[in-house]
Motif scaffolding. Sequence first.
Motif, mmCIF file in Angstrom:
data_model
loop_
_atom_site.group_PDB
_atom_site.id
_atom_site.type_symbol
_atom_site.label_atom_id
_atom_site.label_comp_id
_atom_site.label_asym_id
_atom_site.label_seq_id
_atom_site.Cartn_x
_atom_site.Cartn_y
_atom_site.Cartn_z
ATOM 1 N N ASN A 1 -7.486 7.726 -36.022
ATOM 2 C CA ASN A 1 -6.460 8.782 -35.994
ATOM 3 C C ASN A 1 -6.445 9.670 -34.803
ATOM 4 O O ASN A 1 -5.473 10.068 -34.407
ATOM 5 N N ILE A 2 -7.592 10.098 -34.526
ATOM 6 C CA ILE A 2 -7.852 10.932 -33.200
ATOM 7 C C ILE A 2 -7.525 10.308 -31.922
ATOM 8 O O ILE A 2 -6.551 10.986 -31.222
ATOM 9 N N LYS A 3 -7.594 9.094 -31.891
ATOM 10 C CA LYS A 3 -7.115 8.454 -30.659
ATOM 11 C C LYS A 3 -5.549 8.499 -30.595
ATOM 12 O O LYS A 3 -4.964 8.424 -29.601
ATOM 13 N N GLN A 4 -4.975 7.918 -31.685
ATOM 14 C CA GLN A 4 -3.537 8.092 -31.802
ATOM 15 C C GLN A 4 -2.738 9.361 -31.472
ATOM 16 O O GLN A 4 -1.825 9.529 -30.831
ATOM 17 N N LEU A 5 -3.511 10.383 -32.129
ATOM 18 C CA LEU A 5 -2.990 11.758 -31.670
ATOM 19 C C LEU A 5 -3.214 12.161 -30.237
ATOM 20 O O LEU A 5 -2.227 12.805 -29.771
ATOM 21 N N MET A 6 -4.139 11.778 -29.687
ATOM 22 C CA MET A 6 -4.466 12.073 -28.295
ATOM 23 C C MET A 6 -3.563 11.210 -27.523
ATOM 24 O O MET A 6 -2.867 11.761 -26.523
ATOM 25 N N ALA A 7 -3.366 10.066 -27.828
ATOM 26 C CA ALA A 7 -2.231 9.032 -26.946
ATOM 27 C C ALA A 7 -0.677 9.717 -27.349
ATOM 28 O O ALA A 7 0.136 9.768 -26.215
ATOM 29 N N GLU A 8 -0.649 10.459 -28.120
ATOM 30 C CA GLU A 8 0.815 11.068 -28.425
ATOM 31 C C GLU A 8 0.954 12.740 -27.957
ATOM 32 O O GLU A 8 1.793 13.161 -28.158
ATOM 33 N N GLY A 9 -0.216 13.109 -27.320
ATOM 34 C CA GLY A 9 -0.230 14.331 -26.720
ATOM 35 C C GLY A 9 -0.273 15.518 -27.753
ATOM 36 O O GLY A 9 0.034 16.427 -27.496
ATOM 37 N N LYS A 10 -1.122 15.147 -28.800
ATOM 38 C CA LYS A 10 -1.224 16.191 -29.696
ATOM 39 C C LYS A 10 -2.552 16.806 -30.083
ATOM 40 O O LYS A 10 -3.086 16.776 -31.291
ATOM 41 N N GLN A 11 -3.593 16.600 -29.076
ATOM 42 C CA GLN A 11 -4.969 16.862 -29.132
ATOM 43 C C GLN A 11 -5.074 18.455 -29.996
ATOM 44 O O GLN A 11 -5.996 18.553 -30.642
ATOM 45 N N GLY A 12 -4.040 19.284 -29.477
ATOM 46 C CA GLY A 12 -4.252 20.393 -29.986
ATOM 47 C C GLY A 12 -3.937 20.711 -31.618
ATOM 48 O O GLY A 12 -4.228 21.590 -32.120
ATOM 49 N N GLU A 13 -3.555 19.480 -32.128
ATOM 50 C CA GLU A 13 -3.137 19.489 -33.454
ATOM 51 C C GLU A 13 -4.249 18.885 -34.463
ATOM 52 O O GLU A 13 -4.004 18.430 -35.579
ATOM 53 N N ILE A 14 -5.143 18.288 -33.554
ATOM 54 C CA ILE A 14 -6.137 17.143 -34.397
ATOM 55 C C ILE A 14 -6.880 17.982 -35.655
ATOM 56 O O ILE A 14 -6.992 17.598 -36.823
#
Length: 325
Positions: free
Chosen positions: A252-265
């Motif tokens: 899930n973290i990898k997917q959020l990072m790919a979507e540019g949502k690292q700040g929302e992890i």
Amino acid sequence: MSQATLNDHIKNRSFKRCYLLYGAEPYMIRYYKKALKNAVIGSGDKMNLSTFSGKITDINNIIELAETLPFFSDYRCILIENSGLFSSANEFSEYIAKIPESTVIIFAENDVDKRTKLYKTVNKTGCTVGFEIQKENDLINTIIKKFAKDKITIDFELAKYFVNRIGTSMDELYSEADKLISYVYEKRTVTKKDIDTVCERQLSDKIFDIMDYMGKKDRENAIGFYLDLTGLQESPVKILALINTHFTRLYNIKQLMAEGKQGEIASLLKIPPFFVKKYVEQANNFSDATLKDAIKYGIFVDNAIKTGGMNEYVAVESMIVRYSA
């Protein structure tokens, strides 16, 4: 409402008619539930205290008690815990504005839906206070102050090491701190060796180490750590469940990072903000394809254990070997 305002209400005995205490930090909810209750009616007053725990099916009983005048006291206190009232529609919101000035109702809830009419009503006419997992520096300073009360010195870096070792649960932090205080009481100072000797890490933290070794392709240490845990009578099935959960979180973290949502992890996955960096580093040790495969294989291994197709000890070891190769 802020925690500081709640402290003012308690200190000055200037109360709203109702309070909602909720969030991810049960220690703080318990602390303020007790502090608020004691401020309203005193610690020894049982005559004016009514407690409800668990799902509420009949609110009329609560309303009847709320309408009853206190017995030789300024207030009557009604404590309602984990009622489920803030998870679905109900009629209790209609009564909130009618609570008499002689009654204070305290809600302490694990699950709260802020979209419910009851939440909105309590938030408007009473007080709602959310207690989330505290930031790293806040936890560190809390631990330093706790040791200072017993005139024991622990510096910032050691307190940080202690917090990262034990985790973010204040229940666990206080429990382990009490053990450590007893251990070092005579010498009045704390060393890293003292922490390592006295303080037990949670199983989930130990799984983090196994995942670290797996991600770095260090099969020997990954298996060795696993064997150490089973040697301490930790259940392979429980270890597998935590590994499976960890792989899912990394995916899930990898997917959020790919979507540019690292700040929302942290907010989306309910991870303490100061642990996010560690998780991201771990996630980067695995490809998307490997994480997908690990999730599928974890389900396969779990089913194989439950159906008797694989020995539980060997099954978990096979998973560790597979993803540390």
